[in-house]
Each structure stands twice: as C-alpha cells, then as structure tokens.
Design an enzyme around this catalytic site. Structure first.
Site, mmCIF file in Angstrom:
data_model
loop_
_atom_site.group_PDB
_atom_site.id
_atom_site.type_symbol
_atom_site.label_atom_id
_atom_site.label_comp_id
_atom_site.label_asym_id
_atom_site.label_seq_id
_atom_site.Cartn_x
_atom_site.Cartn_y
_atom_site.Cartn_z
ATOM 1 N N CYS A 89 0.834 -1.202 0.000
ATOM 2 C CA CYS A 89 0.000 0.000 0.000
ATOM 3 C C CYS A 89 0.872 1.257 0.000
ATOM 4 O O CYS A 89 2.087 1.203 0.114
ATOM 5 C CB CYS A 89 -0.918 0.000 1.210
ATOM 6 S SG CYS A 89 -0.031 0.204 2.774
ATOM 7 N N ALA A 138 3.016 1.738 2.997
ATOM 8 C CA ALA A 138 4.204 0.881 2.922
ATOM 9 C C ALA A 138 5.293 1.553 2.088
ATOM 10 O O ALA A 138 6.473 1.534 2.455
ATOM 11 C CB ALA A 138 3.846 -0.476 2.318
ATOM 12 N N ARG A 179 11.334 -5.591 6.491
ATOM 13 C CA ARG A 179 11.974 -5.410 5.192
ATOM 14 C C ARG A 179 13.479 -5.678 5.252
ATOM 15 O O ARG A 179 14.148 -5.737 4.248
ATOM 16 C CB ARG A 179 11.706 -3.977 4.730
ATOM 17 C CG ARG A 179 12.164 -3.623 3.344
ATOM 18 C CD ARG A 179 11.615 -2.260 3.004
ATOM 19 N NE ARG A 179 12.141 -1.670 1.806
ATOM 20 C CZ ARG A 179 12.767 -0.477 1.773
ATOM 21 N NH1 ARG A 179 12.972 0.203 2.881
ATOM 22 N NH2 ARG A 179 13.189 0.015 0.640
ATOM 23 N N HIS A 214 5.912 6.202 -2.535
ATOM 24 C CA HIS A 214 7.261 6.686 -2.879
ATOM 25 C C HIS A 214 7.198 8.165 -3.249
ATOM 26 O O HIS A 214 8.003 8.960 -2.794
ATOM 27 C CB HIS A 214 7.832 5.934 -4.084
ATOM 28 C CG HIS A 214 7.975 4.465 -3.893
ATOM 29 N ND1 HIS A 214 7.881 3.586 -4.944
ATOM 30 C CD2 HIS A 214 8.198 3.708 -2.801
ATOM 31 C CE1 HIS A 214 8.051 2.349 -4.503
ATOM 32 N NE2 HIS A 214 8.245 2.400 -3.198
HETATM 33 FE FE1 ICS Z 1 13.015 0.203 -5.236
HETATM 34 MO MO1 ICS Z 1 10.368 -4.943 -1.635
HETATM 35 FE FE2 ICS Z 1 12.400 -2.198 -5.300
HETATM 36 FE FE3 ICS Z 1 11.019 -0.570 -3.919
HETATM 37 FE FE4 ICS Z 1 13.370 -1.237 -3.163
HETATM 38 FE FE5 ICS Z 1 12.400 -3.177 -1.808
HETATM 39 FE FE6 ICS Z 1 11.418 -4.082 -3.940
HETATM 40 FE FE7 ICS Z 1 10.088 -2.458 -2.516
HETATM 41 C C1 ICS Z 1 11.799 -2.283 -3.440
HETATM 42 S S1 ICS Z 1 14.402 -1.460 -5.034
HETATM 43 S S2 ICS Z 1 12.496 -5.231 -2.457
HETATM 44 S S3 ICS Z 1 11.203 -0.558 -6.094
HETATM 45 S S4 ICS Z 1 12.122 -4.203 -6.037
HETATM 46 S S5 ICS Z 1 14.277 -2.124 -1.378
HETATM 47 S S6 ICS Z 1 9.284 -4.208 -3.490
HETATM 48 S S7 ICS Z 1 12.541 0.758 -3.176
HETATM 49 S S8 ICS Z 1 10.668 -3.002 -0.509
HETATM 50 S S9 ICS Z 1 9.084 -0.568 -2.880
#
Ligand code: ICS
Length: 521
Positions: free
Chosen positions: A53, A56, A87, A186
């Site tokens: 979400c 998150a 995480r 993000h």
């Molecule tokens: Fe970037 Mo899980 Fe990516 Fe993002 Fe990052 Fe992690 Fe995954 Fe999540 C990631 S690199 S592992 S897009 S591939 S550390 S889904 S920030 S937490 S939102």
C-alpha cells in the site's frame, strides 16, 4: 512458445479481467523497441496481487530507514507493527553521539473511539510523549487509511507541535489507499523529504568526489557493501537515500556533486527535483551484478573525469575481481543454462537479471509488481504516459532554481561533451531492452498466472517475495526472496555477488525439490 503460455495464463479470466490482464502481459518481441505494456493501474479486485500500500511505500520504503528520526505511525497498531523492520533494512550507529530509533515501532494505536471522535489529540499526545522520552532531532508522522477517512489533519498537528517543541516535525498523507500500490507512497515520500529535509544544512563537504546514492535502502546490508567499494575508490557518499542514513546527512545531501540512482522507481522524483533546484546531475547505476557494478563505478569515474580516480577505480575492480573470479568460474559449471523467473517490486526484477547473466542463467520471464511504463520501456516514453485519476491524486511539486544555491556541477560544455561520448544523464533505459527476445513480461503477476508459469516452464529458481514464496516451493521450485533476501545478503557489489552466486548454486543444485510432493498431490 511464450505467446501460447500467455494465452494459457489468460484463458481462465472473465471478459473484463481478460481485457485488463492482456495489457499487462506481453511477449518481448522487439527488445530494442519495446511495445507498450499496461502498468501502474489498479489490480482487479479478487486477483491475488503481491503489491503493498501507499503507507508501505512512504513509511516502510523511503523514509522509515532514516534511523535517527522518530517515526510515528498514526493509525491502528497493525500498520506500524507489520511494517516494523520486516523489510530487513539494516542500520547501525556509525558516528559517536548518534541515536538509532529503528528498533522501536511507534504508533498512536488508534481505537474505535478515535475513529468516531477523531484522533488529533491522540496524535498530539503521542508526539509530546515521544519527545519527552527521547528528545529526537526530528519526528515524522505517517497517516494510515482510517486517518484519511475520518479526516484528522495531521499536518496541522505537526505544525503546532513543531512550533511548541522547536524540533522538525512533519507528516505524510500516505494513507494506504492513496494510490494503486506502494508506488504512490514513494512519490509522497519524495515530496516530503524534499520539502522538509533537503537543503537544511549547507555545510560544505570535505570529500573530493562527492555523491549521493539515491534509491538504495540497505536491505541485507547492500548499502554497506557499496560504501566499502566506493571508499576504496576514494569516492565520498554524502547521503544514501535512505539506507542506513541519518537525518543530518539527508539535510546536507544537496551539497553533493552528483546523484546516482539505484532504484529508479522509488526515487526518480528526488533526482529530478534536486537537479532542478540545485543543479545536481543524475544518472542511473546498478550495483547488483558484476558487470553492473563495474559499469557503474567506471561511469562515476568518467563523470568526474580525473585520471587519478579512473585509475583507482580500475585497481579496485581488478583487486575485487581476483576474489570473485574463482567463485563464479566454479558456480557457472553448474548454473550455466539453468532458468530463472523474477517477479519483484519496481526495480529488482530488472537489476537481478545482471546477476543471473553473470551465472550464465536464462531469465525466461520477469515482471514488476508496481513499476510504471518507464521502468519497463525506458524514460523516453514518459511524455506519452497518460496520467489517470489515481496518479493525479498525488501532489506534483513545482520546483524552481534556488536563487543562491543553484550551481552547475558540470559546466554546460563539459556535460555536453560527455553526452556526445555516449554518456547518458537523467536516463533509465528500462527492463525490456535488456531482456531476451520472446521472453515473457508480466506486470503485477497474480497467483494464478504464477502457477501456470510454473506448470509450463518449471524454472530452476524464482525470485519473488514472501507472499508467493511458499506457493512456489510447494510446487517444487526453489524461491529466493528478493525483497528481504530471506536471511541472506548482502547481494550488491563484489562481495554481495559472491554471496548470491553461492546461494543460487546451492538452491538450484539441491535435489530436495525433486522429492517434494505438493500437499494436494
Ligand atoms: Fe526500489 Mo520490496 Fe524495489 Fe522498492 Fe526497493 Fe524493496 Fe522491492 Fe520495494 C523495493 S528497489 S524489495 S522498487 S524491487 S528495497 S518491493 S525501493 S521493498 S518498494
């Protein structure tokens, strides 16, 4: 063939779902000029998705890892509790006098009566209590779904408490429902970090070659391995956003001479805003995989353009590779020709293809959970992406040049000559161009599609997350969690690559998977 496999996956869906899912599943027919893929759209209700979400993406992913900010989740206890370090974003205190609050999970623990009568007083009291107890430098507040639904004004509360306590306090309207996935979070986080932290501390840096690493969150210690390599090269990191980083480092990040971007999806907004306001150029790097790491280091050296640095980088690469070479030569004898499928997040499904290529394995299918078209097809498609109601929901900041502090880190001429020599600034080419012809690309894959994929391809390993890991393993295919890395890592850089090679070798060479019988057989 991939086209037949795609048909078989779609077969079961009712008409409306079929129409939607067809857009998000493609055969990569022309890697160099990829076709349009459906992405960043709502998941069809009823489909089992791996997405998270908006809360998150904001608290859990981008800001939460800043370890000396005191983070308060305003909401029911579950949101704070389940996002508490699962995480595996590692931290440690690096400098004397620092504090690390990440071992705490702080929440206002909203109850029914707050939902009915409002939670602003509760939040105010929580900030006061946290301040009295810890005296932090800064407090950050995160709204969860019910907070938005009942209309608590967290920003007014933060403002009032900031004035009262005299420390930086700011809030994020990152209610879970704010977007179709964590990706919305993000963007909200980037905006907030930019408005409330970036540029607060103008202390010049002491290092010679100064950079920020944007979009690296130190999962399993990745950022520390990148730190180690860059330190050997004599490159100084001002701030890593946001892995193992402090509030002060972020406030000072605008003093760096370069931004390099690891995870394009989660932080491209920040890179763009910092360039517009302060004149800091950015380019994409990838420290996952041997070739990726080498290329990234060489690109940074080329950017600064000094022979001393260029030579140093080559020495470091040579020294590190002498350690890696015997491992990869051995591992390759077993992994060569094996197959993998990757369904991860918004950047790793791409980044980890480099590591599998190093092992001479074939990635037969891949997809992101929540990335946008530019992460698949490259940033050149940005102008053609339609902004829908869900994305319009999120504030787009208007950024202007800072009248005093804007300065071009590279003169216009020098930047131009670098570009002419094939150097790409402000660019990300996306995943599809790197993938082989006729591989399958599936956005926001569902459990049904995953099961079909396994039935049809039986890959030797799948890189994915905890929500599907055990479904995959019950079907007799080893699954490597590429979010938390299970209990492993780091996988970045040279030492990380060694860890990954050994791990995948172990998983794909084990005979245990042939012996598993799914409970339903
Ligand atoms: Fe970037 Mo899980 Fe990516 Fe993002 Fe990052 Fe992690 Fe995954 Fe999540 C990631 S690199 S592992 S897009 S591939 S550390 S889904 S920030 S937490 S939102």
């Amino acid at each position: 063939s991939a086209a037949e496999a795609r048909e078989k996956m779609l077969d079961i869906y009712p008409k409306k779902t079929l129409r939607k899912r067809s857009k998000q599943m493609m055969v990569n027919e022309n890697p160099s000029t990829p076709a349009e893929i459906g992405a960043n759209s709502r998941t069809v209700p009823g489909i089992i998705t791996q997405r998270g979400c908006s809360y998150a993406g904001c608290k859990g992913v981008v800001i939460g890892p800043i370890y000396d900010i005191l983070h308060i989740t305003h909401g029911p206890i579950g949101c704070g509790y389940y996002s508490w370090l699962s995480r595996r974003n590692f931290t440690k205190i690096r400098n004397e006098g620092e504090t690390n609050y990440l071992q705490y999970s702080m929440s206002t623990d909203m109850q029914e009566n707050h939902i009915v009568f409002g939670g602003e007083t509760l939040l105010k009291d929580a900030i006061q209590e946290a301040y009295d107890e810890f005296k932090p430098k800064a407090i950050s507040v995160y709204a969860t779904c019910p907070v938005g639904l009942i209309g608590d004004d967290i920003h007014a509360v933060c403002k009032e408490m900031k004035a009262k306590l005299g420390i930086n306090i700011f809030g994020f309207s990152c209610e879970g429902y704010k977007g179709v996935s964590q990706s919305a979070g993000h963007h909200i986080a980037n905006n907030g970090v930019f408005k409330n932290m970036i540029g607060l501390d103008d202390t010049p840096s002491k290092g010679e070659y100064t950079i920020n690493i944007l979009g690296e969150y130190n999962i399993g210690g990745d950022a520390w391995e990148i730190d180690r390599i860059l330190a050997l090269c004599g490159i100084k990191i001002i701030g890593t956003l946001s892995g193992g980083v402090t509030y002060d480092e972020i406030c000072n990040a605008h003093m760096a001479d370069l931004n390099v971007v690891m995870c394009h999806r989660s932080i491209n907004y920040m890179a763009e805003m910092m360039e517009t306001k302060f004149g800091i150029p950015w380019f994409k790097v990838n420290f996952i995989g041997l070739e990726g790491t080498k290329k990234s280091l060489r690109k940074i050296a080329q950017y600064f353009g000094e022979k001393k640095l260029i030579d140093r980088v080559e020495e470091v690469i040579a020294a590190e590779m002498s350690e890696v070479r015997p491992v990869i030569e051995d591992v390759k004898t077993r992994t060569n020709g094996k197959t993998a499928a990757l369904f991860v997040g918004g950047s790793r499904a791409h980044h980890y293809q480099d590591l599998f290529e190093d092992m001479e394995m074939k990635v037969i299918a891949a997809g992101y959970e929540f990335a946008h078209r530019d992460d698949y097809e490259g940033r050149e498609v940005l102008p053609s992406i339609k902004v829908d109601a869900d994305s319009r929901n999120i504030e787009e900041l208007t950024i202007e040049e800072d009248p005093e502090r804007f300065n071009l880190r590279k003169t216009v001429d020098r930047k131009k000559s670098l570009e002419e020599s094939g150097f790409a600034f402000s660019d990300y080419e996306g995943m599809l161009k790197q993938m082989k012809k006729d591989t399958l690309v599936i956005d926001d894959i569902s459990h049904h599609e995953m099961e079909k994929l396994i039935e049809l391809y039986k890959p030797d390993v799948i890189g994915s997350g905890v929500k599907d890991k055990y479904v995959i393993e019950k079907m007799g295919v080893p699954c490597k969690q590429l979010h938390s890395y299970d209990y492993g890592g780091p996988y970045a850089g040279f030492k990380g690559a060694i860890n990954f090679f050994k791990e995948i070798d172990r998983m794909t060479s084990s005979r245990v998977w042939e012996l598993t019988r799914a409970p339903w057989h």
